[in-house]
Design a protein around this motif. Structure first.
Motif, PDB file in Angstrom:
ATOM      1  N   MET A 398       0.828  -1.204   0.000  1.00  0.00           N
ATOM      2  CA  MET A 398       0.000   0.000   0.000  1.00  0.00           C
ATOM      3  C   MET A 398       0.870   1.266   0.000  1.00  0.00           C
ATOM      4  O   MET A 398       0.472   2.275  -0.572  1.00  0.00           O
ATOM      5  N   ASN A 399       2.062   1.188   0.616  1.00  0.00           N
ATOM      6  CA  ASN A 399       2.996   2.322   0.513  1.00  0.00           C
ATOM      7  C   ASN A 399       3.455   2.501  -0.929  1.00  0.00           C
ATOM      8  O   ASN A 399       3.538   3.622  -1.433  1.00  0.00           O
ATOM      9  N   ALA A 400       3.767   1.357  -1.591  1.00  0.00           N
ATOM     10  CA  ALA A 400       4.231   1.426  -2.987  1.00  0.00           C
ATOM     11  C   ALA A 400       3.173   2.114  -3.842  1.00  0.00           C
ATOM     12  O   ALA A 400       3.488   2.945  -4.695  1.00  0.00           O
ATOM     13  N   VAL A 401       1.911   1.795  -3.569  1.00  0.00           N
ATOM     14  CA  VAL A 401       0.821   2.413  -4.331  1.00  0.00           C
ATOM     15  C   VAL A 401       0.714   3.901  -3.974  1.00  0.00           C
ATOM     16  O   VAL A 401       0.698   4.771  -4.848  1.00  0.00           O
ATOM     17  N   LYS A 402       0.707   4.155  -2.651  1.00  0.00           N
ATOM     18  CA  LYS A 402       0.503   5.532  -2.177  1.00  0.00           C
ATOM     19  C   LYS A 402       1.594   6.481  -2.680  1.00  0.00           C
ATOM     20  O   LYS A 402       1.311   7.595  -3.095  1.00  0.00           O
ATOM     21  N   TYR A 403       2.848   6.011  -2.631  1.00  0.00           N
ATOM     22  CA  TYR A 403       3.957   6.913  -2.977  1.00  0.00           C
ATOM     23  C   TYR A 403       4.380   6.831  -4.452  1.00  0.00           C
ATOM     24  O   TYR A 403       5.464   7.246  -4.816  1.00  0.00           O
ATOM     25  N   SER A 404       3.478   6.245  -5.305  1.00  0.00           N
ATOM     26  CA  SER A 404       3.767   6.286  -6.748  1.00  0.00           C
ATOM     27  C   SER A 404       2.486   6.648  -7.495  1.00  0.00           C
ATOM     28  O   SER A 404       1.976   5.868  -8.292  1.00  0.00           O
ATOM     29  N   GLN A 426       8.806  -3.254  -5.291  1.00  0.00           N
ATOM     30  CA  GLN A 426       9.409  -2.124  -6.012  1.00  0.00           C
ATOM     31  C   GLN A 426       8.336  -1.228  -6.620  1.00  0.00           C
ATOM     32  O   GLN A 426       7.394  -1.727  -7.250  1.00  0.00           O
ATOM     33  N   ASP A 427       8.486   0.068  -6.393  1.00  0.00           N
ATOM     34  CA  ASP A 427       7.565   0.993  -7.066  1.00  0.00           C
ATOM     35  C   ASP A 427       8.361   1.962  -7.925  1.00  0.00           C
ATOM     36  O   ASP A 427       9.594   2.003  -7.856  1.00  0.00           O
ATOM     37  N   PHE A 428       7.646   2.728  -8.745  1.00  0.00           N
ATOM     38  CA  PHE A 428       8.310   3.693  -9.648  1.00  0.00           C
ATOM     39  C   PHE A 428       7.777   5.081  -9.337  1.00  0.00           C
ATOM     40  O   PHE A 428       7.336   5.819 -10.213  1.00  0.00           O
ATOM     41  N   TYR A 445       8.125   8.156  12.100  1.00  0.00           N
ATOM     42  CA  TYR A 445       8.974   8.853  11.120  1.00  0.00           C
ATOM     43  C   TYR A 445       8.244   9.041   9.792  1.00  0.00           C
ATOM     44  O   TYR A 445       7.772   8.083   9.193  1.00  0.00           O
ATOM     45  N   ARG A 446       8.177  10.275   9.349  1.00  0.00           N
ATOM     46  CA  ARG A 446       7.611  10.587   8.037  1.00  0.00           C
ATOM     47  C   ARG A 446       8.536  11.595   7.377  1.00  0.00           C
ATOM     48  O   ARG A 446       9.126  12.433   8.049  1.00  0.00           O
ATOM     49  N   ILE A 447       8.637  11.520   6.066  1.00  0.00           N
ATOM     50  CA  ILE A 447       9.520  12.473   5.387  1.00  0.00           C
ATOM     51  C   ILE A 447       8.762  13.792   5.210  1.00  0.00           C
ATOM     52  O   ILE A 447       7.633  13.815   4.706  1.00  0.00           O
ATOM     53  N   GLY A 456      -0.968   9.735   6.306  1.00  0.00           N
ATOM     54  CA  GLY A 456      -0.319   8.614   7.000  1.00  0.00           C
ATOM     55  C   GLY A 456       0.153   9.046   8.366  1.00  0.00           C
ATOM     56  O   GLY A 456       0.197  10.232   8.676  1.00  0.00           O
ATOM     57  N   LEU A 457       0.489   8.058   9.174  1.00  0.00           N
ATOM     58  CA  LEU A 457       0.890   8.357  10.553  1.00  0.00           C
ATOM     59  C   LEU A 457       2.349   8.003  10.837  1.00  0.00           C
ATOM     60  O   LEU A 457       2.831   8.180  11.949  1.00  0.00           O
ATOM     61  N   GLY A 458       3.034   7.449   9.849  1.00  0.00           N
ATOM     62  CA  GLY A 458       4.427   7.047  10.092  1.00  0.00           C
ATOM     63  C   GLY A 458       4.527   5.842  11.002  1.00  0.00           C
ATOM     64  O   GLY A 458       5.471   5.727  11.784  1.00  0.00           O
ATOM     65  N   GLY A 460       3.223   2.455   9.799  1.00  0.00           N
ATOM     66  CA  GLY A 460       3.166   1.179   9.057  1.00  0.00           C
ATOM     67  C   GLY A 460       4.507   0.472   9.008  1.00  0.00           C
ATOM     68  O   GLY A 460       4.612  -0.731   9.315  1.00  0.00           O
ATOM     69  N   LEU A 461       5.560   1.196   8.654  1.00  0.00           N
ATOM     70  CA  LEU A 461       6.879   0.560   8.539  1.00  0.00           C
ATOM     71  C   LEU A 461       7.433   0.186   9.907  1.00  0.00           C
ATOM     72  O   LEU A 461       8.108  -0.825  10.055  1.00  0.00           O
ATOM     73  N   TYR A 462       7.102   0.991  10.917  1.00  0.00           N
ATOM     74  CA  TYR A 462       7.562   0.670  12.279  1.00  0.00           C
ATOM     75  C   TYR A 462       6.946  -0.651  12.740  1.00  0.00           C
ATOM     76  O   TYR A 462       7.650  -1.550  13.209  1.00  0.00           O
TER      77      TYR A 462
END
Ligand code: ADP
Length: 494
Positions: A398-404, A426-428, A445-447, A456-458, A460-462
């Motif tokens: 879902m991150n790959a989708v969200k950030y591409s 892998q996303d593009f 952590y979020r950029i 997002g709340l930062g 998911g990856l944690y």
């Protein structure tokens, strides 16, 4: 046999007997010597024949008078041999010089057990008419109590020092009378000053906005005894947060004369606190957004007249918003469970290839914008929690989708490398600049520049990283800004 201490004043014959050696007529002086708190003895000749010992020596040796007199020292007290005394006697005979020693350690057997006592000693050569040394007189004072007390203080100081070091706190001792200060190495390190005398340089390093805070705290500390403040300092590595604490000491007239202070680097705590504050406002916002649209749809439904056809998208969108809410709340619950160590795992043996294929298939149904392309995916049995591993995959995908948002492919690869299964997504999309890569899996952590565009709340990856760690796996990221990212995790194969 243990030697008993007796009332010697009433036993002047015994005093005479004890003091049979050197020729001292005055009985009161004899009594003085016999009773002296110092151990006194005379050793005759190079064989160290015991010519005289006073009561203190007999007490120490735990031997009666008759057992020691006129016998060689090292025969009476064999445990004293080999501790350097022979060399001292030899030296006196060779040079004629007296010998003194402070805190000289002497090993004894006391009640059969070896102990170490400390003595201040004087060994004085005694000469006959021809000026020849015929004996050595020794006077020893027991300083064991003092030495042990000092050792205890030194040990306590050492323990206190180690405890302070373990807490990573820097200390400073400020003399308020002559305005000097000595800082510990950790203090100079935290404060970014050159050496232990650098306390006053540290004051110039305080952030100009925070200097008044420190000065006010210091003034209060002089009046009321306790120092406490938090401030920023400007170091070569940038701005850091410190917490200063201290205790003032006063002289009898009530004037402050000394301050013992500490500083701790609280930058990490501050950053975390700030992240938490931001997180709370973000979480409220994130929870409110789906709730607001949900409310709007329900109000529309409320206004619909009896028998009126309700557009299907109202219901679909409502369900979508509920899904968002569910996901947010589930993430929050997981984080709190991780913090309290209550995230439980149902480990079983699973074929990961089936789990991966099915997770992708069901997520694909909810994602119309991107194609999930699965590569590799060999059949492999491993120990894992099915639900939690699906959660990791779902977060990555879902991150790959969200950030591409401007691409439409996501490539998932799974392959065996040595003794682990390596899975990549892998996303593009937008990609990530290198300085963020090590921190992506940290809590909250979020950029900065992407967080405004993407919700997002930062977390998911944690949460994913915690799950992977519990499976004894690894996780990492490769990315090129503007081109896309590949998120990896590995799981050990049984
Ligand atoms: P969030 O809820 O913010 O997406 P995550 O823990 O899932 O939280 O991700 C943390 C941060 O990592 C994100 O805010 C984003 O900045 C960055 N990130 C995660 N996945 C990607 C990706 N595929 N591409 C670019 N940035 C990503």
């Amino acid at each position: 046999m243990k030697h008993e201490n007796r009332d010697f004043l009433a036993d002047s014959d015994r005093i005479k007997q004890i003091y049979a050696g050197p020729n001292i007529a005055d009985e009161s002086i004899r009594a003085l010597i016999a009773y002296a708190p110092a151990a006194m003895a005379v050793f005759r000749g190079r064989e160290c024949i015991i010519d005289f010992v006073n009561e203190k020596v007999l007490q120490i040796w735990q031997k009666p008078h008759e057992e020691v007199l006129n016998k060689p020292l090292f025969e009476v007290m064999p445990e004293l041999a080999g501790q350097g005394l022979e060399e001292i006697f030899e030296h006196i005979y060779a040079t004629g010089e007296k010998f003194t020693a402070d805190e000289f350690p002497v090993k004894f057997l006391r009640d059969g057990k070896p102990i170490i006592d400390y003595r201040n000693f004087v060994y004085e050569p005694l000469r006959d008419k021809n000026n020849e040394i015929y004996a050595i007189a020794s006077i020893g004072i027991d300083v064991t109590g003092q030495v042990k007390a000092r050792q205890k203080v030194e040990e306590a100081e050492e323990r206190a020092r180690l405890a302070v070091e373990a807490t990573d706190i820097g200390t400073v001792d400020i003399n308020l009378v002559d305005n000097t200060a000595i800082a510990s190495p950790r203090f100079t390190e935290i404060a970014g000053v050159p050496n232990e005398k650098g306390y006053f340089t540290f004051l110039t390093r305080l952030h100009p906005e925070d200097r008044p805070i420190r000065d006010e705290a210091f003034r209060n500390a002089l009046l009321y005894g306790k120092l406490f403040y938090e401030a920023r300092i400007i170091t070569d590595d940038g701005i850091r947060w410190i917490r200063g604490m201290g205790q003032t000491y006063y002289n009898e007239g009530g004037s402050p004369v000394r301050m013992l202070g500490t500083i701790a680097d609280i930058t990490d705590q501050r950053v975390l606190q700030q992240q938490k504050d931001e997180f709370i406002s973000l979480a409220s916002h994130e929870l409110k957004t789906p709730l607001t649209s949900l409310k709007a749809y329900i109000q529309l439904l409320q206004r619909a007249k009896d028998g009126q056809r309700i557009p299907r998208e109202f219901v679909d969108n409502s369900i979508k918003q509920i899904g968002r809410l569910e996901k947010l709340i589930a993430d929050l619950l997981d984080v709190s469970k991780i913090s309290s160590g209550k995230l439980t795992y149902n480990m079983e043996t699973i074929d990961f290839s089936i789990l991966l294929r099915e997770t992708i298939r069901s997520l694909q149904l909810t994602v119309p914008t991107h194609w999930f392309v699965l590569q590799g995916n060999p059949s492999v049995m491993l120990a894992g929690d099915r639900y939690r591993l699906e959660q990791v995959l779902s977060n990555y995908l879902m991150n790959a989708v969200k950030y591409s948002p401007n691409s439409n492919n996501v490539i998932i690869n799974s392959e065996i490398q040595r003794n682990e299964l390596v899975v990549s997504v892998q996303d593009f999309g937008v990609g990530i600049t290198p300085e963020h890569l090590p921190k992506l899996f940290d809590r909250f952590y979020r950029i900065e520049n992407t967080s405004k565009t993407f919700e997002g709340l930062g977390l998911g990856l944690y949460v994913s990283s915690e799950i992977i760690k519990r499976h004894h796996g690894r996780f990492w990221t490769e990315s090129e800004p503007g081109k896309g990212s590949t998120f990896y995790f590995s799981l050990p194969i049984a």
